[in-house]
Design a protein around this motif. Structure first.
Motif, PDB file in Angstrom:
ATOM      1  N   LEU A  50       0.836  -1.202   0.000  1.00 31.90           N
ATOM      2  CA  LEU A  50       0.000   0.000   0.000  1.00 31.90           C
ATOM      3  C   LEU A  50       0.870   1.250   0.000  1.00 31.90           C
ATOM      4  N   GLY A  51       1.950   1.250   0.778  1.00 36.58           N
ATOM      5  CA  GLY A  51       2.869   2.380   0.787  1.00 36.58           C
ATOM      6  C   GLY A  51       3.485   2.617  -0.578  1.00 36.58           C
ATOM      7  N   ASN A  52       3.876   1.517  -1.235  1.00 39.71           N
ATOM      8  CA  ASN A  52       4.433   1.639  -2.590  1.00 39.71           C
ATOM      9  C   ASN A  52       3.397   2.181  -3.565  1.00 39.71           C
ATOM     10  N   PHE A  53       2.161   1.681  -3.457  1.00 41.18           N
ATOM     11  CA  PHE A  53       1.086   2.142  -4.336  1.00 41.18           C
ATOM     12  C   PHE A  53       0.822   3.631  -4.138  1.00 41.18           C
ATOM     13  N   ILE A  54       0.796   4.062  -2.892  1.00 41.10           N
ATOM     14  CA  ILE A  54       0.545   5.481  -2.600  1.00 41.10           C
ATOM     15  C   ILE A  54       1.661   6.341  -3.180  1.00 41.10           C
ATOM     16  N   GLU A  55       2.899   5.894  -3.043  1.00 42.80           N
ATOM     17  CA  GLU A  55       4.035   6.647  -3.586  1.00 42.80           C
ATOM     18  C   GLU A  55       3.961   6.711  -5.109  1.00 42.80           C
ATOM     19  N   GLU A  56       3.657   5.578  -5.746  1.00 44.07           N
ATOM     20  CA  GLU A  56       3.551   5.566  -7.206  1.00 44.07           C
ATOM     21  C   GLU A  56       2.408   6.456  -7.676  1.00 44.07           C
ATOM     22  N   THR A  57       1.306   6.451  -6.950  1.00 41.32           N
ATOM     23  CA  THR A  57       0.158   7.298  -7.299  1.00 41.32           C
ATOM     24  C   THR A  57       0.532   8.773  -7.178  1.00 41.32           C
ATOM     25  N   ARG A  58       1.269   9.105  -6.124  1.00 35.90           N
ATOM     26  CA  ARG A  58       1.715  10.489  -5.934  1.00 35.90           C
ATOM     27  C   ARG A  58       2.621  10.916  -7.083  1.00 35.90           C
ATOM     28  N   GLU A  59       3.551  10.053  -7.470  1.00 32.52           N
ATOM     29  CA  GLU A  59       4.451  10.363  -8.576  1.00 32.52           C
ATOM     30  C   GLU A  59       3.683  10.511  -9.886  1.00 32.52           C
ATOM     31  N   LEU A  60       2.719   9.637 -10.109  1.00 38.69           N
ATOM     32  CA  LEU A  60       1.905   9.719 -11.322  1.00 38.69           C
ATOM     33  C   LEU A  60       1.106  11.015 -11.354  1.00 38.69           C
ATOM     34  N   ARG A  61       0.558  11.395 -10.214  1.00 38.83           N
ATOM     35  CA  ARG A  61      -0.202  12.649 -10.144  1.00 38.83           C
ATOM     36  C   ARG A  61       0.696  13.842 -10.447  1.00 38.83           C
ATOM     37  N   GLN A  62       1.920  13.831  -9.936  1.00 36.97           N
ATOM     38  CA  GLN A  62       2.857  14.927 -10.225  1.00 36.97           C
ATOM     39  C   GLN A  62       3.184  14.979 -11.716  1.00 36.97           C
ATOM     40  N   GLU A  63       3.394  13.823 -12.315  1.00 34.30           N
ATOM     41  CA  GLU A  63       3.698  13.775 -13.746  1.00 34.30           C
ATOM     42  C   GLU A  63       2.505  14.276 -14.562  1.00 34.30           C
ATOM     43  N   MET A  64       1.306  13.887 -14.175  1.00 37.02           N
ATOM     44  CA  MET A  64       0.111  14.360 -14.869  1.00 37.02           C
ATOM     45  C   MET A  64      -0.017  15.873 -14.751  1.00 37.02           C
ATOM     46  N   ASN A  65       0.272  16.410 -13.574  1.00 33.08           N
ATOM     47  CA  ASN A  65       0.215  17.866 -13.384  1.00 33.08           C
ATOM     48  C   ASN A  65       1.227  18.577 -14.274  1.00 33.08           C
ATOM     49  N   ARG A  66       2.443  18.015 -14.383  1.00 32.33           N
ATOM     50  CA  ARG A  66       3.462  18.614 -15.263  1.00 32.33           C
ATOM     51  C   ARG A  66       3.004  18.573 -16.716  1.00 32.33           C
ATOM     52  N   ASN A  67       2.467  17.431 -17.134  1.00 27.75           N
ATOM     53  CA  ASN A  67       1.986  17.306 -18.516  1.00 27.75           C
ATOM     54  C   ASN A  67       0.843  18.273 -18.791  1.00 27.75           C
ATOM     55  N   GLN A  68      -0.054  18.397 -17.839  1.00 26.28           N
ATOM     56  CA  GLN A  68      -1.178  19.319 -18.004  1.00 26.28           C
ATOM     57  C   GLN A  68      -0.674  20.759 -18.115  1.00 26.28           C
ATOM     58  N   ALA A  69       0.304  21.101 -17.297  1.00 28.28           N
ATOM     59  CA  ALA A  69       0.872  22.454 -17.356  1.00 28.28           C
ATOM     60  C   ALA A  69       1.528  22.702 -18.718  1.00 28.28           C
ATOM     61  N   GLN A  70       2.229  21.698 -19.254  1.00 28.58           N
ATOM     62  CA  GLN A  70       2.843  21.842 -20.572  1.00 28.58           C
ATOM     63  C   GLN A  70       1.787  22.015 -21.658  1.00 28.58           C
ATOM     64  N   ILE A  71       0.708  21.250 -21.572  1.00 31.49           N
ATOM     65  CA  ILE A  71      -0.371  21.372 -22.559  1.00 31.49           C
ATOM     66  C   ILE A  71      -0.984  22.764 -22.502  1.00 31.49           C
ATOM     67  N   ILE A  72      -1.250  23.244 -21.300  1.00 34.77           N
ATOM     68  CA  ILE A  72      -1.828  24.585 -21.145  1.00 34.77           C
ATOM     69  C   ILE A  72      -0.876  25.638 -21.694  1.00 34.77           C
ATOM     70  N   GLU A  73       0.402  25.478 -21.429  1.00 36.27           N
ATOM     71  CA  GLU A  73       1.401  26.427 -21.932  1.00 36.27           C
ATOM     72  C   GLU A  73       1.432  26.430 -23.465  1.00 36.27           C
ATOM     73  N   LEU A  74       1.403  25.237 -24.058  1.00 36.85           N
ATOM     74  CA  LEU A  74       1.416  25.138 -25.514  1.00 36.85           C
ATOM     75  C   LEU A  74       0.139  25.722 -26.120  1.00 36.85           C
ATOM     76  N   LEU A  75      -1.002  25.411 -25.528  1.00 33.21           N
ATOM     77  CA  LEU A  75      -2.263  25.949 -26.043  1.00 33.21           C
ATOM     78  C   LEU A  75      -2.318  27.464 -25.884  1.00 33.21           C
ATOM     79  N   SER A  76      -1.811  27.964 -24.771  1.00 31.00           N
ATOM     80  CA  SER A  76      -1.806  29.415 -24.542  1.00 31.00           C
ATOM     81  C   SER A  76      -0.940  30.124 -25.567  1.00 31.00           C
ATOM     82  N   SER A  77       0.160  29.477 -25.949  1.00 30.20           N
ATOM     83  CA  SER A  77       1.038  30.118 -26.938  1.00 30.20           C
ATOM     84  C   SER A  77       0.395  30.115 -28.323  1.00 30.20           C
TER      85      SER A  77
END
Length: 86
Positions: A50-77
């Motif tokens: 469960l600890g490993n799953f929570i850590e992996e989920t946290r990392e995945l959420r951070q990666e998704m946030n970075r990707n979303q920020a990049q998409i927003i940046e590209l669309l804004s440009s």
């Protein structure tokens, strides 16, 4: 005073039953103790998973946030630019 043979026989039978029950209880306690040890190991393993799953989920959420920020940046440009412009 002479001992009563019937009373001695009853006492011996009660003693035997008590000792048999005590042995059975000891065996059953050993089984329960063994099962409890196995359960503790399984809970520890699940806790680690469960600890490993929570850590992996946290990392995945951070990666998704970075990707979303990049998409927003590209669309804004692209806002206000002509679709034909390169």
């Amino acid at each position: 005073m002479a001992e009563d043979p019937i009373a001695q026989g009853e006492a011996a039978a009660l003693t035997r039953r008590f000792e048999e029950t005590a042995q059975k209880n000891d065996r059953e306690f050993g089984i329960v103790k063994s099962d409890l040890t196995a359960l503790r190991l399984q809970v520890g393993n699940l806790d680690q998973k469960l600890g490993n799953f929570i850590e992996e989920t946290r990392e995945l959420r951070q990666e998704m946030n970075r990707n979303q920020a990049q998409i927003i940046e590209l669309l804004s440009s692209l806002v206000g630019k002509s679709p034909d412009a390169s």
